[in-house]
Design an enzyme around this catalytic site. Structure first.
Site, mmCIF file in Angstrom:
data_model
loop_
_atom_site.group_PDB
_atom_site.id
_atom_site.type_symbol
_atom_site.label_atom_id
_atom_site.label_comp_id
_atom_site.label_asym_id
_atom_site.label_seq_id
_atom_site.Cartn_x
_atom_site.Cartn_y
_atom_site.Cartn_z
ATOM 1 N N HIS A 1 -24.213 60.921 -62.871
ATOM 2 C CA HIS A 1 -22.814 61.363 -62.880
ATOM 3 C C HIS A 1 -22.178 61.141 -61.507
ATOM 4 C CE1 HIS A 1 -19.437 64.080 -64.082
ATOM 5 N NE2 HIS A 1 -19.398 64.288 -62.773
ATOM 6 N N GLU A 2 -22.860 61.606 -60.477
ATOM 7 C CA GLU A 2 -22.310 61.468 -59.130
ATOM 8 C C GLU A 2 -22.313 60.011 -58.660
ATOM 9 O OE1 GLU A 2 -20.722 63.847 -57.969
ATOM 10 O OE2 GLU A 2 -21.474 65.384 -59.333
ATOM 11 N N HIS B 1 -19.091 58.409 -59.690
ATOM 12 C CA HIS B 1 -18.011 58.663 -58.725
ATOM 13 C C HIS B 1 -18.186 57.793 -57.479
ATOM 14 C CE1 HIS B 1 -16.446 62.014 -60.966
ATOM 15 N NE2 HIS B 1 -17.496 62.792 -60.763
#
Length: 378
Positions: A25-26, A29
Site C-alpha cells: 500500500h505504502e 504512494h
C-alpha cells in the site's frame, strides 16, 4: 470440537497478512510520488519508535517501527505522517522548499499519489483471485440448471410457506439473476430476518414470491459465530468441478468476485449502522490476528484467499471520505477541483485533526470490541 492453532501461528499469520499488504500500500504512494517528482522524506512500516532503519541516497528514511498496525509515507511538506498540510508553511514556502513538495504539486498529481495506495491493494486482490482461477480453476456446476432446481425444503421453510414448490428453479434474488447455487447462497445469507423477492421458473413461466429469511447463527470449525439468512431450500444434487481459466477470463472473474465482496462490505456496514447487525461483528487487530492464524492453519490456499479479502478491506477502508485517510484527502481534492482553490488552511487542519481523532477512537473501539467478543484465541 473447536480446533485452535498454536499461538505462534496467530503471530506469524498476522505479520504475514498485514506486513506485506501495508508495505505494498505504502509502496503505491511512494512509487507514484517518485514518478511524479515528489520527494519522500520517510517510509515507515509501523508507527511509533523506530526499531531499525536506513537513509537512502535520495534522502528517504526507510524504517520499521514498534507498532505494526499500519504505515506511512511522509512526503516533503507534510506536517506529520498523516499528510496533514501546514497552511502557513505552504503559503510562506520558498521556491526551493516548493521543489518536490507534495502540497505544491499539481492537483491531479496529488490525487494520483493518494489514490495509488488503495489501488495497490485492489491490484493485489485481483492478482490473487486471477492467479487462483488460472492455477486451481473457477468452480462450475456440471449441471447449473439442475443445481438451481429445488429438490426439497428444510423444516418450517419460509420458501415453502411462501408458495415455492419442489421442482421450481431459482432464477433471481431481489431482481438480480443467479447462475449457480453459490449466487443464491451469497444473495440470501447477507439478509437474516428480512423480506426478499425470490423469482422462480415453473413450467416455463416466471413467478416472484416474497420470502422472509430465517436468521440463524452458525459457527465455523474454530468456533467463530456468524449470523446468516436462510430461505430453507435444498438444491438438487449436482457435482461441482474447478475449471482452470485463461488470463483474460480470470481477470474478468477476479473483478466480478471483488465487486461482490465490496457489495457485501457495504451491505454489512449499512446493517450495522441501522441496527440490523451487532457492532460486535466489527473486527480490529486482535480479530485479524485470530483469523490470520486460523486461515494459515488451513493451508496456503485458504490463507492467500484471506489475504485477498483483507487487502480489499484495506482499500475500501482507506477510500472512505474521512479526513486523515486516503479517501479524506481525495474528498478535499475534489472540493478543490470544484472550487478552483484549496479549502481554507484552518478549516482543512481542523477537519484533518477531527478525522484522525475519529480514526483513533474507532481503532480503540474495535480493539475493545475484540477483547470483549473473543476469548483469548479460543
Amino acid at each position: 470440537m473447536i480446533e485452535s492453532p498454536p499461538f505462534w501461528m496467530y503471530i506469524l499469520g498476522f505479520l504475514l497478512v498485514l506486513g506485506p499488504l501495508i508495505t505494498l500500500h505504502e509502496l503505491g504512494h511512494y512509487l507514484v510520488g517518485r514518478w511524479l517528482g515528489v520527494k519522500a522524506e520517510a517510509f515507515s512500516i509501523g508507527f511509533g519508535k523506530e526499531l531499525v532503519g536506513r537513509t537512502d541516497r535520495h534522502g528517504t528514511r526507510w524504517k520499521i517501527a514498534a507498532l505494526p498496525l499500519g504505515g506511512y509515507v511522509q512526503f516533503k511538506g507534510d506536517m506529520n505522517p498523516a499528510s496533514i498540510p501546514d497552511g502557513d508553511a505552504i503559503a510562506s514556502a520558498t521556491d526551493e522548499e516548493r521543489l518536490g513538495s507534495f502540497h505544491h504539486a499539481l492537483l491531479w498529481r496529488r490525487a494520483l499519489i493518494v489514490l495509488a495506495g488503495p489501488v495497490a491493494n485492489i491490484l493485489v486482490t485481483l492478482a490473487i483471485f486471477a492467479g487462483f482461477f488460472m492455477a486451481v480453476g473457477y468452480p462450475q456446476a456440471k449441471d447449473a440448471e439442475q443445481q438451481l432446481t429445488i429438490a426439497g425444503f428444510m423444516d418450517d421453510s419460509p420458501a415453502q410457506k411462501a408458495g415455492i414448490e419442489i421442482g421450481d428453479r431459482v432464477v433471481a434474488v431481489e431482481g438480480e439473476p443467479v447462475e449457480k447455487l453459490q449466487d443464491v447462497q451469497q444473495a440470501v445469507m447477507l439478509y437474516p430476518d428480512q423480506l426478499l423477492q425470490i423469482t422462480i421458473q415453473r413450467g416455463g413461466a416466471e413467478m416472484t414470491y416474497p420470502v422472509r429469511t430465517i436468521s440463524m447463527e452458525i459457527e465455523d470449525r474454530f468456533g467463530n459465530p456468524s449470523r446468516i439468512g436462510l430461505i430453507g431450500i435444498q438444491a438438487a444434487a449436482s457435482e461441482t468441478e474447478f475449471v482452470p481459466q485463461g488470463i483474460g477470463t480470470s481477470l474478468g472473474l477476479a473483478v466480478g468476485e471483488s465487486v461482490k465482496m465490496v457489495d457485501m462490505m457495504v451491505t454489512g456496514i449499512k446493517q450495522i449502522v441501522t441496527g440490523q447487525r451487532s457492532v460486535q461483528e466489527l473486527g480490529g487487530p486482535i480479530k485479524i490476528a485470530k483469523f490470520s492464524g486460523e486461515q494459515l492453519s488451513l493451508g496456503w490456499l485458504a490463507f492467500i484467499n484471506f489475504v485477498a479479502l483483507i487487502s480489499l478491506n484495506l482499500a475500501f477502508i482507506n477510500l472512505l471520505p474521512i479526513p486523515g485517510l486516503d479517501g479524506g484527502h481525495l474528498a478535499f481534492y475534489a472540493a478543490e477541483a470544484v472550487r478552483r482553490k484549496p479549502v481554507g488552511p484552518r478549516g482543512m487542519e481542523m477537519a484533518y485533526r477531527t478525522g484522525m481523532a475519529l480514526v483513533i477512537v474507532l481503532m480503540l473501539f474495535v480493539t475493545f470490541n475484540d477483547l470483549v467478543s473473543l476469548s483469548p484465541f479460543g
